[in-house]
Design an enzyme around this catalytic site. Structure first.
Site, PDB file in Angstrom:
ATOM      1  N   PRO A 115       0.756  -1.119   0.041  1.00 19.95           N
ATOM      2  CG  PRO A 115      -0.275  -1.046   2.033  1.00 19.95           C
ATOM      3  CD  PRO A 115       0.735  -2.068   1.130  1.00 19.95           C
ATOM      4  N   GLY A 119       3.888   3.932   5.244  1.00 20.86           N
ATOM      5  CA  GLY A 119       5.169   3.508   5.828  1.00 20.86           C
ATOM      6  C   GLY A 119       5.782   2.196   5.642  1.00 20.86           C
ATOM      7  CG  LEU A 120       3.649  -1.041   4.983  1.00 18.18           C
ATOM      8  CD1 LEU A 120       2.720  -2.348   4.605  1.00 18.18           C
ATOM      9  CD2 LEU A 120       4.513  -1.814   6.164  1.00 18.18           C
ATOM     10  CB  SER A 147       4.760   1.643  -1.463  1.00 23.93           C
ATOM     11  OG  SER A 147       4.469   2.393  -2.696  1.00 23.93           O
ATOM     12  CB  ALA A 196       9.420  -1.519  -2.918  1.00 23.07           C
ATOM     13  CG  ASP A 246      11.571   4.024   3.637  1.00 23.56           C
ATOM     14  OD1 ASP A 246      11.867   3.668   4.935  1.00 23.56           O
ATOM     15  OD2 ASP A 246      10.800   4.351   3.107  1.00 23.56           O
TER      16      ASP A 246
HETATM   17  O1  PMV Z   1       8.682   5.823   4.395  1.00 22.91           O
HETATM   18  P1  PMV Z   1       8.221   5.872   5.749  1.00 22.91           P
HETATM   19  O2  PMV Z   1       6.907   6.391   6.032  1.00 22.91           O
HETATM   20  O3  PMV Z   1       8.298   4.531   6.383  1.00 22.91           O
HETATM   21  O4  PMV Z   1       9.235   6.740   6.576  1.00 22.91           O
HETATM   22  C1  PMV Z   1      10.522   6.417   6.777  1.00 22.91           C
HETATM   23  C2  PMV Z   1      11.324   6.883   7.996  1.00 22.91           C
HETATM   24  C3  PMV Z   1      11.259   8.138   8.526  1.00 22.91           C
HETATM   25  O5  PMV Z   1      12.257   8.319   9.437  1.00 22.91           O
HETATM   26  C4  PMV Z   1       9.954   9.051   8.932  1.00 22.91           C
HETATM   27  C5  PMV Z   1      11.721   9.173   7.274  1.00 22.91           C
HETATM   28  C6  PMV Z   1      13.291   8.713   6.899  1.00 22.91           C
HETATM   29  O6  PMV Z   1      13.537   9.119   5.758  1.00 22.91           O
HETATM   30  O7  PMV Z   1      13.996   8.353   7.519  1.00 22.91           O
END
Ligand code: PMV
Length: 320
Positions: free
Chosen positions: A103, A107-108, A110, A113, A154
């Site tokens: 989704p 926060g996963l 996407s 990826a 990420d």
């Molecule tokens: O992409 P998200 O929503 O999992 O956020 C990544 C984590 C944050 O620390 C909020 C942003 C970052 O760039 O590290």
């Protein structure tokens, strides 16, 4: 050329989101059950030009007609950066189809990826190869579109496809998880762009450094303890640290009513710990459970408003 396919996993953050942007450590884990997939085929109906077909968002992007200053979408930028990396000026006639069951804006990971899958498939189709470090750097450049000032966590966990202990601008530390454990990952069903949450934390930080800095530092300390708890296989400690991390994220204003309801629902049903995961304000949360609690915590999460819940079993050690 036959059809070429590449995939990249989703990810979740166990500890340290937001603080990681400020140089504190964070721990992230790939989720191999949810993936982005890119498929490349040669299009025999045109002589040149790369097209990206994204059925999930009903888009076709024609890269050959784009100028570098028009590359404001992540998919086109990924292709452009791959071509630039290999100094390819004549685009072959390729169709890249990208699909994802991760989704978006939740926060996963996407975005990272999708970029990783596109880059890997295109590089194979161009009969080129790239080091994992260079691929990570390329996807990081694309991440700036999603996040503004991404920490790089990420792209790193997704490109390396292994649990990581991540500190910005430091060598990547792959994590060994000695004791298997289970997470339930629940979606609030409310997408929330990471960039806005990251920008808001930055505003708070700039306005009230003395007030905000301790929260970030505490999150960093929790992450260091979390790494130890993972190494020791101490799930009780791990759960407790997740709860502490969630409280601090609330204080940073990146939780939401929906996320708090899911965290509270999981804890009331007996989870060992729960927290939001990723940028927050919506998106997903994670709950640490004992295996036998799966059904009861899953029902509680649904009762508390979860749109989707799935289980992630963590490996006993990182796959080499
Ligand atoms: O992409 P998200 O929503 O999992 O956020 C990544 C984590 C944050 O620390 C909020 C942003 C970052 O760039 O590290």
């Amino acid at each position: 050329m036959t059809m070429i396919t590449a995939t990249a996993p989703a990810k979740t953050i166990l500890f340290g989101e937001h603080a990681v942007v400020y140089g504190y450590p964070a721990i992230a884990i790939p989720i191999s059950s949810h993936t982005a997939t890119a498929t490349v085929v040669q299009n025999t109906e045109r002589l040149s030009g790369i097209h990206i077909i994204a059925p999930d968002i009903a888009k076709v992007l024609k890269i050959e007609t784009l100028q570098p200053d028009q590359l404001d979408d992540a998919l086109s930028l990924t292709v452009y950066l791959v071509l630039q990396h290999f100094k390819i000026t004549q685009q072959p006639p390729l169709d890249i189809t990208v699909r994802s069951n991760i989704p978006p804006a939740s926060g996963l990971g996407s975005g990272a990826a999708v970029s990783t899958a596109i880059a890997k498939a295109l590089i194979k189709a161009l009969e080129q190869s790239i080091t994992i470090e260079a691929l990570n750097q390329l996807v990081f450049e694309v991440e700036k579109i999603h996040h503004g000032t991404p920490s790089g966590i990420d792209n790193t966990v997704i490109v390396y496809e292994q649990p990581i202990y991540y500190v910005r601008n430091q060598p990547i530390e792959l994590l060994t998880i000695n004791q298997p454990f289970a997470l339930l990952i629940a979606d609030t069903g409310c997408p929330a762009p990471t960039k806005i949450a990251v920008d808001d934390v930055r505003k708070l930080y700039n306005k009230d450094y003395a007030g905000i800095h301790p929260f970030l530092e505490n999150i960093g300390n929790i992450c260091i303890q979390g790494k130890q708890a993972l190494e020791d296989g101490n799930t009780i400690k791990l759960g407790d640290l997740m709860n502490q991390n969630h409280k601090l994220l609330r204080q940073l204003t990146v939780s939401s009513e929906e996320l708090d309801n899911l965290v509270d629902g999981a804890m009331q049903a007996g989870a060992l710990g729960a927290k939001l995961s990723g940028g927050g304000r919506g998106g997903n949360m994670i709950a640490l459970i004992k295996d036998e609690q799966e059904q009861i915590v899953m029902s509680a999460l649904k009762q508390a408003g979860a749109a989707q819940v799935f289980k992630l079993l963590l490996p006993s050690k990182s796959s080499e």
